[in-house]
Scaffold this motif. Structure first.
Motif, PDB file in Angstrom:
ATOM      1  N   ALA A   1       0.831  -1.205   0.000  1.00 42.54           N
ATOM      2  CA  ALA A   1       0.000   0.000   0.000  1.00 42.54           C
ATOM      3  C   ALA A   1       0.865   1.254   0.000  1.00 42.54           C
ATOM      4  O   ALA A   1       0.557   2.243  -0.690  1.00 42.54           O
ATOM      5  N   LEU A   2       1.966   1.246   0.775  1.00 40.01           N
ATOM      6  CA  LEU A   2       2.833   2.419   0.838  1.00 40.01           C
ATOM      7  C   LEU A   2       3.534   2.649  -0.509  1.00 40.01           C
ATOM      8  O   LEU A   2       3.647   3.797  -0.975  1.00 40.01           O
ATOM      9  N   GLU A   3       3.998   1.582  -1.129  1.00 43.24           N
ATOM     10  CA  GLU A   3       4.628   1.723  -2.442  1.00 43.24           C
ATOM     11  C   GLU A   3       3.647   2.286  -3.468  1.00 43.24           C
ATOM     12  O   GLU A   3       4.020   3.123  -4.307  1.00 43.24           O
ATOM     13  N   GLU A   4       2.397   1.868  -3.385  1.00 39.53           N
ATOM     14  CA  GLU A   4       1.393   2.372  -4.322  1.00 39.53           C
ATOM     15  C   GLU A   4       1.154   3.862  -4.093  1.00 39.53           C
ATOM     16  O   GLU A   4       1.041   4.639  -5.057  1.00 39.53           O
ATOM     17  N   LYS A   5       1.085   4.293  -2.826  1.00 38.53           N
ATOM     18  CA  LYS A   5       0.873   5.709  -2.526  1.00 38.53           C
ATOM     19  C   LYS A   5       2.053   6.562  -2.969  1.00 38.53           C
ATOM     20  O   LYS A   5       1.885   7.691  -3.453  1.00 38.53           O
ATOM     21  N   LEU A   6       3.273   6.029  -2.788  1.00 35.04           N
ATOM     22  CA  LEU A   6       4.470   6.782  -3.159  1.00 35.04           C
ATOM     23  C   LEU A   6       4.763   6.713  -4.654  1.00 35.04           C
ATOM     24  O   LEU A   6       5.508   7.545  -5.188  1.00 35.04           O
ATOM     25  N   GLY A   7       4.216   5.712  -5.307  1.00 28.71           N
ATOM     26  CA  GLY A   7       4.464   5.535  -6.732  1.00 28.71           C
ATOM     27  C   GLY A   7       5.876   5.075  -7.040  1.00 28.71           C
ATOM     28  O   GLY A   7       6.413   5.389  -8.118  1.00 28.71           O
ATOM     29  N   THR A   8       6.494   4.334  -6.136  1.00 30.52           N
ATOM     30  CA  THR A   8       7.858   3.832  -6.348  1.00 30.52           C
ATOM     31  C   THR A   8       8.062   2.565  -5.528  1.00 30.52           C
ATOM     32  O   THR A   8       7.345   2.320  -4.550  1.00 30.52           O
ATOM     33  N   LYS A   9       9.041   1.776  -5.943  1.00 38.60           N
ATOM     34  CA  LYS A   9       9.355   0.553  -5.211  1.00 38.60           C
ATOM     35  C   LYS A   9      10.331   0.873  -4.079  1.00 38.60           C
ATOM     36  O   LYS A   9      11.346   1.548  -4.289  1.00 38.60           O
ATOM     37  N   LEU A  10      10.012   0.388  -2.900  1.00 37.80           N
ATOM     38  CA  LEU A  10      10.880   0.579  -1.742  1.00 37.80           C
ATOM     39  C   LEU A  10      11.820  -0.615  -1.538  1.00 37.80           C
ATOM     40  O   LEU A  10      12.849  -0.470  -0.864  1.00 37.80           O
ATOM     41  N   PHE A  11      11.452  -1.773  -2.107  1.00 39.85           N
ATOM     42  CA  PHE A  11      12.242  -2.997  -1.872  1.00 39.85           C
ATOM     43  C   PHE A  11      12.374  -3.817  -3.153  1.00 39.85           C
ATOM     44  O   PHE A  11      11.482  -3.812  -4.010  1.00 39.85           O
ATOM     45  N   GLN A  12      13.490  -4.536  -3.213  1.00 38.63           N
ATOM     46  CA  GLN A  12      13.642  -5.623  -4.163  1.00 38.63           C
ATOM     47  C   GLN A  12      13.320  -6.919  -3.421  1.00 38.63           C
ATOM     48  O   GLN A  12      13.937  -7.222  -2.401  1.00 38.63           O
ATOM     49  N   ARG A  13      12.318  -7.659  -3.934  1.00 35.57           N
ATOM     50  CA  ARG A  13      11.940  -8.910  -3.290  1.00 35.57           C
ATOM     51  C   ARG A  13      12.815 -10.042  -3.817  1.00 35.57           C
ATOM     52  O   ARG A  13      13.082 -10.127  -5.025  1.00 35.57           O
ATOM     53  N   HIS A  14      13.260 -10.930  -2.969  1.00 35.70           N
ATOM     54  CA  HIS A  14      14.024 -12.110  -3.355  1.00 35.70           C
ATOM     55  C   HIS A  14      13.798 -13.191  -2.319  1.00 35.70           C
ATOM     56  O   HIS A  14      13.216 -12.913  -1.236  1.00 35.70           O
ATOM     57  N   PRO A  15      14.200 -14.438  -2.588  1.00 36.54           N
ATOM     58  CA  PRO A  15      13.901 -15.551  -1.671  1.00 36.54           C
ATOM     59  C   PRO A  15      14.430 -15.330  -0.251  1.00 36.54           C
ATOM     60  O   PRO A  15      13.866 -15.858   0.708  1.00 36.54           O
ATOM     61  N   ARG A  16      15.526 -14.586  -0.102  1.00 40.36           N
ATOM     62  CA  ARG A  16      16.097 -14.408   1.233  1.00 40.36           C
ATOM     63  C   ARG A  16      15.445 -13.253   1.994  1.00 40.36           C
ATOM     64  O   ARG A  16      15.715 -13.068   3.173  1.00 40.36           O
ATOM     65  N   GLY A  17      14.616 -12.473   1.338  1.00 33.46           N
ATOM     66  CA  GLY A  17      13.956 -11.369   2.029  1.00 33.46           C
ATOM     67  C   GLY A  17      13.762 -10.159   1.146  1.00 33.46           C
ATOM     68  O   GLY A  17      13.608 -10.279  -0.080  1.00 33.46           O
ATOM     69  N   TYR A  18      13.813  -8.980   1.781  1.00 35.90           N
ATOM     70  CA  TYR A  18      13.575  -7.706   1.109  1.00 35.90           C
ATOM     71  C   TYR A  18      14.826  -6.845   1.231  1.00 35.90           C
ATOM     72  O   TYR A  18      15.327  -6.614   2.339  1.00 35.90           O
ATOM     73  N   THR A  19      15.323  -6.331   0.121  1.00 39.05           N
ATOM     74  CA  THR A  19      16.465  -5.422   0.124  1.00 39.05           C
ATOM     75  C   THR A  19      15.976  -4.028  -0.254  1.00 39.05           C
ATOM     76  O   THR A  19      15.325  -3.869  -1.294  1.00 39.05           O
TER      77      THR A  19
END
Length: 298
Positions: A41-59
């Motif tokens: 929801a926050l990424e949608e409001k900001l219009g940008t990606k905050l994290f790169q998703r990967h199997p080990r977690g979020y960067t």
């Protein structure tokens, strides 16, 4: 974004700090699905990606790193603010507001003098009025109420004692009219009284029930005016014993009777009752009651 985004920002900050959804969920005490929903929801409001998703977690992305930096600074500021607030709550400093009827000032003012001597960091406000100041709205911290026991549900009410009242006259009045020697003589003297004929004060009820209306030669709606009228020799009148006996210009022409006593109540709000500042005021007032002539401790 407004207040409704704060939870989402806090969630994203913990994801950026810990690096996993499960870790953030554990710290926040929420389900991992809630964490994912907040971040999305926050990424949608900001219009940008905050994290790169990967199997080990979020960067965190570059934007996520900015959020992490601001979030850390904000958390530190809140921690410092909480520490200052907690520390201030343990200090007897700052503003303290007390309220009572004017007639009780003879008790309150000496207690205030001791408070300022013991705690020079205090700044006192003393509010006297016929209306009841609302403790739950922060209008006062400590109140002394007279009459029936106060019934507000969120207040701590403690008996403070009984204020004795007697009939006083000026020397000039006594020289002109003498001192009454019986109840019959007393009720034929001139009196000053409150303008409110429905007053519930026991001594004003006594005047209403025993003194002919034509003998009440002066009425006023303020306590200070009644005191001035007695001192000016307009008539006999009731005063609190601590006030009357402390004034060398007055004579006590009728001693206090228990039926004229006024019950006093010490009132504090339940949320502030245990704070050091309020407890210091309560202690000073109780000590003054024990020292004062004309006040009967409970």
């Amino acid at each position: 974004m407004g207040f409704d985004s704060w939870d989402e920002i806090r969630t994203a900050y913990h994801v950026a700090r810990i690096g996993t959804v499960s870790g953030a969920a554990e710290v926040l005490g929420v389900h991992h699905a809630t964490v994912i929903r907040h971040v999305d929801a926050l990424e949608e409001k900001l219009g940008t990606k905050l994290f790169q998703r990967h199997p080990r977690g979020y960067t965190p992305t570059e934007a996520g790193q900015q959020l992490l930096s601001v979030g850390q600074a904000t958390e530190d500021q809140f921690s410092q603010l909480a520490a200052r607030i907690a520390g201030a709550g343990e200090e007897v400093t700052g503003e303290l507001i007390l309220t009572s009827l004017t007639a009780v000032s003879v008790l309150v003012l000496p207690a205030m003098e001791k408070l300022l001597g013991d705690f020079p960091g205090l700044r006192l406000r003393y509010l006297t009025d016929q209306r009841v100041f609302r403790l739950e709205y922060g209008e006062a911290h400590v109140a002394i109420r007279a009459g029936n026991r106060p019934t507000e549900p969120d207040n701590v009410v403690q008996p403070l004692g009984r204020m004795q009242n007697a009939i006083y006259a000026s020397h000039a009045y006594v020289e002109r009219f003498g001192i009454p020697r019986s109840k019959e003589e007393l009720t034929q003297h001139r009196f000053v009284s409150i303008d409110n004929r429905d007053s519930r004060a026991p001594f004003y009820r006594w005047i209403r029930d025993n003194v002919p209306d034509e003998q009440v030669v002066f009425r006023a709606n303020e306590h200070e005016s009644l005191v001035d009228a007695i001192k000016a020799g307009l008539g006999l009148g009731f005063l609190a014993v601590p006030m009357g006996r402390a004034d060398p210009t007055l004579e006590e022409v009728v001693k206090p009777y228990e039926t004229w006593d006024t019950n006093l109540w010490l009132v504090t709000h339940v949320d502030l009752h245990r704070t050091p500042k309020v407890q210091a005021a309560v202690k000073a007032i109780r000590e003054q009651v024990r020292r004062s002539e004309g006040l009967v401790a409970p």
